[in-house]
Design a protein around this motif. Sequence first.
Motif, PDB file in Angstrom:
ATOM      1  N   PHE A  88       0.735  -1.153  -0.049  1.00  0.00           N
ATOM      2  CA  PHE A  88      -0.354  -0.191   0.503  1.00  0.00           C
ATOM      3  C   PHE A  88       1.033   1.279   0.104  1.00  0.00           C
ATOM      4  N   GLN A  89       2.466   1.329  -0.097  1.00  0.00           N
ATOM      5  CA  GLN A  89       2.959   2.504  -0.632  1.00  0.00           C
ATOM      6  C   GLN A  89       2.757   2.757  -1.843  1.00  0.00           C
ATOM      7  N   PHE A  90       3.330   3.995  -2.556  1.00  0.00           N
ATOM      8  CA  PHE A  90       3.232   4.198  -3.999  1.00  0.00           C
ATOM      9  C   PHE A  90       4.601   4.882  -4.714  1.00  0.00           C
ATOM     10  N   PRO A  91       6.147   4.411  -4.810  1.00  0.00           N
ATOM     11  CA  PRO A  91       6.758   5.405  -5.011  1.00  0.00           C
ATOM     12  C   PRO A  91       6.374   6.573  -6.129  1.00  0.00           C
ATOM     13  N   PRO A  92       6.765   7.717  -5.891  1.00  0.00           N
ATOM     14  CA  PRO A  92       6.747   8.902  -7.302  1.00  0.00           C
ATOM     15  C   PRO A  92       7.277   7.978  -8.059  1.00  0.00           C
ATOM     16  N   ALA A  93       5.945   8.714  -9.462  1.00  0.00           N
ATOM     17  CA  ALA A  93       6.797   8.261 -10.746  1.00  0.00           C
ATOM     18  C   ALA A  93       6.940   9.887 -11.795  1.00  0.00           C
ATOM     19  N   ASP A  94       7.829   9.758 -12.707  1.00  0.00           N
ATOM     20  CA  ASP A  94       8.330  11.041 -13.196  1.00  0.00           C
ATOM     21  C   ASP A  94       6.779  11.045 -14.180  1.00  0.00           C
ATOM     22  N   ASP A  95       7.111  12.332 -14.972  1.00  0.00           N
ATOM     23  CA  ASP A  95       5.745  12.654 -15.895  1.00  0.00           C
ATOM     24  C   ASP A  95       6.070  11.289 -16.922  1.00  0.00           C
ATOM     25  N   PHE A  96       4.981  11.403 -18.216  1.00  0.00           N
ATOM     26  CA  PHE A  96       5.314  10.461 -19.006  1.00  0.00           C
ATOM     27  C   PHE A  96       5.830  11.006 -19.847  1.00  0.00           C
ATOM     28  N   SER A 148       9.298  11.784 -20.016  1.00  0.00           N
ATOM     29  CA  SER A 148      10.809  11.581 -19.484  1.00  0.00           C
ATOM     30  C   SER A 148      10.568   9.732 -19.224  1.00  0.00           C
ATOM     31  N   LEU A 149       9.142   9.300 -19.272  1.00  0.00           N
ATOM     32  CA  LEU A 149       9.351   7.931 -19.042  1.00  0.00           C
ATOM     33  C   LEU A 149       9.553   7.296 -20.750  1.00  0.00           C
ATOM     34  N   TYR A 150       8.611   8.163 -21.585  1.00  0.00           N
ATOM     35  CA  TYR A 150       8.763   7.582 -22.720  1.00  0.00           C
ATOM     36  C   TYR A 150      10.277   7.598 -22.936  1.00  0.00           C
ATOM     37  N   ALA A 151      11.141   8.909 -23.028  1.00  0.00           N
ATOM     38  CA  ALA A 151      12.099   9.311 -23.070  1.00  0.00           C
ATOM     39  C   ALA A 151      13.003   8.071 -22.628  1.00  0.00           C
ATOM     40  N   ARG A 152      12.564   7.625 -21.864  1.00  0.00           N
ATOM     41  CA  ARG A 152      14.193   6.074 -21.626  1.00  0.00           C
ATOM     42  C   ARG A 152      13.322   5.125 -22.094  1.00  0.00           C
ATOM     43  N   ALA A 153      11.950   5.100 -22.390  1.00  0.00           N
ATOM     44  CA  ALA A 153      12.003   3.925 -23.034  1.00  0.00           C
ATOM     45  C   ALA A 153      12.253   3.490 -24.352  1.00  0.00           C
ATOM     46  N   LYS A 154      12.789   4.845 -24.772  1.00  0.00           N
ATOM     47  CA  LYS A 154      13.289   4.286 -25.889  1.00  0.00           C
ATOM     48  C   LYS A 154      14.576   3.833 -26.472  1.00  0.00           C
ATOM     49  N   GLY A 155      15.386   4.239 -25.377  1.00  0.00           N
ATOM     50  CA  GLY A 155      16.610   3.523 -25.140  1.00  0.00           C
ATOM     51  C   GLY A 155      16.875   1.811 -24.509  1.00  0.00           C
ATOM     52  N   LEU A 176       4.993   0.203 -28.103  1.00  0.00           N
ATOM     53  CA  LEU A 176       5.354   0.647 -26.505  1.00  0.00           C
ATOM     54  C   LEU A 176       4.790   1.805 -26.627  1.00  0.00           C
ATOM     55  N   HIS A 177       4.786   3.256 -27.254  1.00  0.00           N
ATOM     56  CA  HIS A 177       3.926   4.369 -26.641  1.00  0.00           C
ATOM     57  C   HIS A 177       3.032   4.169 -26.293  1.00  0.00           C
ATOM     58  N   ALA A 178       1.912   2.863 -26.696  1.00  0.00           N
ATOM     59  CA  ALA A 178       0.193   2.717 -26.647  1.00  0.00           C
ATOM     60  C   ALA A 178       0.265   2.472 -25.298  1.00  0.00           C
ATOM     61  N   GLN A 179       1.532   1.174 -24.739  1.00  0.00           N
ATOM     62  CA  GLN A 179       1.458   0.054 -23.992  1.00  0.00           C
ATOM     63  C   GLN A 179       2.013   1.233 -22.277  1.00  0.00           C
ATOM     64  N   LEU A 180       2.529   2.264 -23.179  1.00  0.00           N
ATOM     65  CA  LEU A 180       2.921   2.315 -22.089  1.00  0.00           C
ATOM     66  C   LEU A 180       2.074   3.765 -21.381  1.00  0.00           C
ATOM     67  N   PHE A 181       1.558   4.344 -22.336  1.00  0.00           N
ATOM     68  CA  PHE A 181       0.766   5.745 -22.239  1.00  0.00           C
ATOM     69  C   PHE A 181      -0.479   4.753 -21.302  1.00  0.00           C
ATOM     70  N   LEU A 226      10.447   3.606 -11.621  1.00  0.00           N
ATOM     71  CA  LEU A 226       9.540   5.096 -12.179  1.00  0.00           C
ATOM     72  C   LEU A 226      10.235   6.269 -12.342  1.00  0.00           C
ATOM     73  N   SER A 227      10.751   6.222 -11.247  1.00  0.00           N
ATOM     74  CA  SER A 227      11.790   7.721 -11.253  1.00  0.00           C
ATOM     75  C   SER A 227      12.872   7.314 -11.145  1.00  0.00           C
ATOM     76  N   ALA A 228      13.558   8.246 -11.652  1.00  0.00           N
ATOM     77  CA  ALA A 228      15.241   8.065 -12.260  1.00  0.00           C
ATOM     78  C   ALA A 228      16.012   9.153 -11.083  1.00  0.00           C
ATOM     79  N   GLY A 229      15.657   9.532 -10.456  1.00  0.00           N
ATOM     80  CA  GLY A 229      16.017   9.808  -9.268  1.00  0.00           C
ATOM     81  C   GLY A 229      16.715   8.506  -8.326  1.00  0.00           C
TER      82      GLY A 229
END
Length: 433
Positions: free
Chosen positions: A238-246, A248-255, A340-345, A426-429
């Motif tokens: 029941f704890q959810f880590p913060p996530a970057d915006d979509f 940023s996530l998609y830019a990382r998914a490309k690699g 990938l874009h569709a699945q990630l979104f 989920l968060s690059a930090g």
Amino acid sequence: MNCFGLRAGYASWRARTVHRVLLIFLLLSGAAYGQPQQVALTLDDAILQTLQHNPRLRVFDVRMRGLKGLRESADLAPAYELGAEVENFAGRGEMQGLNASEQTVALSSVIELGGKRSARVALVDARADLLEAERKAKALDLLGEVTQRFVATLAAQERLNLAEDALALARTTLQAFGQRARAGAAPDAEVLRAEAALAQTQITLSHIRRVFDTEKTQLASLWGATEADFEELQGDLFQFPPADDFESLYARAKGSAALAVFASEARLKEAELRLSQARANNDISWSLGVRRMEGTGDTGLVAGVSMPLFSGRRSRGDIRAAQAERDQVAFRREAALLDLHAQLFEAFQNRQQNIDAATALHEEVIPTLDRALRETREAYERGRYSYLDLTAAQQELLDARRRVIDAAASALQYGALIEQLTAEPLSAGKLAR
């Protein structure tokens, strides 16, 4: 009961994710399987055991050994051939027997032109690079599967805890009904209904316990175990880590490793094209030997050179086919990127939706229903509310707690999918931890 104050540690067991796991995977030795019985299993434990012992990853070692053998063969120069030839024998007249025969012993080979040998080696190296990329992609897929099964098992564990709470609540309710019935304030029918509800709650608890055992066994099967070698899971549902915006996530998914496979495949197809082009160059066959003429007893050297004609024309089809195979990779990568874009979104949106639902249930719905149940129980004990009012209040609270477990599990499942698609937390930090 505060269902969000359960076993601690979610932030830590999710922060150490894909990058560290891949490093561990590359450094793991082939240690023999055999883990001692443990009480609580963490996600890290499940990941390490799976990466060590899952046959879907170990098969890559066998395939890599095969490619090493192919590379040794590809790096060999053309073989030498030793030949012998006899002419003008077993005929008639002067050619009778071996009297006029000519014997030739010659050494022959081929001079490869156009860099065929280096092209063959480069092709095998490209296949090895592709295999390594596929291994990393498979490790990520397997990591996602481990995480999702871990979350499913953790959710089953929380449902089991809830079922045990429901059983305790049913027993308390039966006791309350019994007291009122003995005091003449409630009919015996209410006690009978409470006894039936208790029996049904026990049946539900038994079913959920079997589901939990099944989930544990399915999780353990990922590292080759036929039964769970742990009693429970350690983690907070029941704890959810913060996530970057979509974006940023998609830019990382490309690699990610999944798309890196296409880059390795493109290099493989380019190597195949270079080999086809190298084969278009004519090789030179040569031979050098000694000939003895029995009739005169003389010996002499024999040398020969040959080259095929029109091999370039014969290779045009293979070159065009190799070019077409190479060009297809770019289009397939583009299609995979769209998927990938569709699945990630979809995963990003569904994760946030389930987080919102779980938060609302935890902060608003469950406290309200918990307070309503207390007030309903007090009113029932004073004779103001009926049996149906009390059982309805209890069921509404239990249903809300079930929904929060479902929403939390779905949020973590979608979070695991996002990490699988991006190959990062989920968060690059978190990479700095």
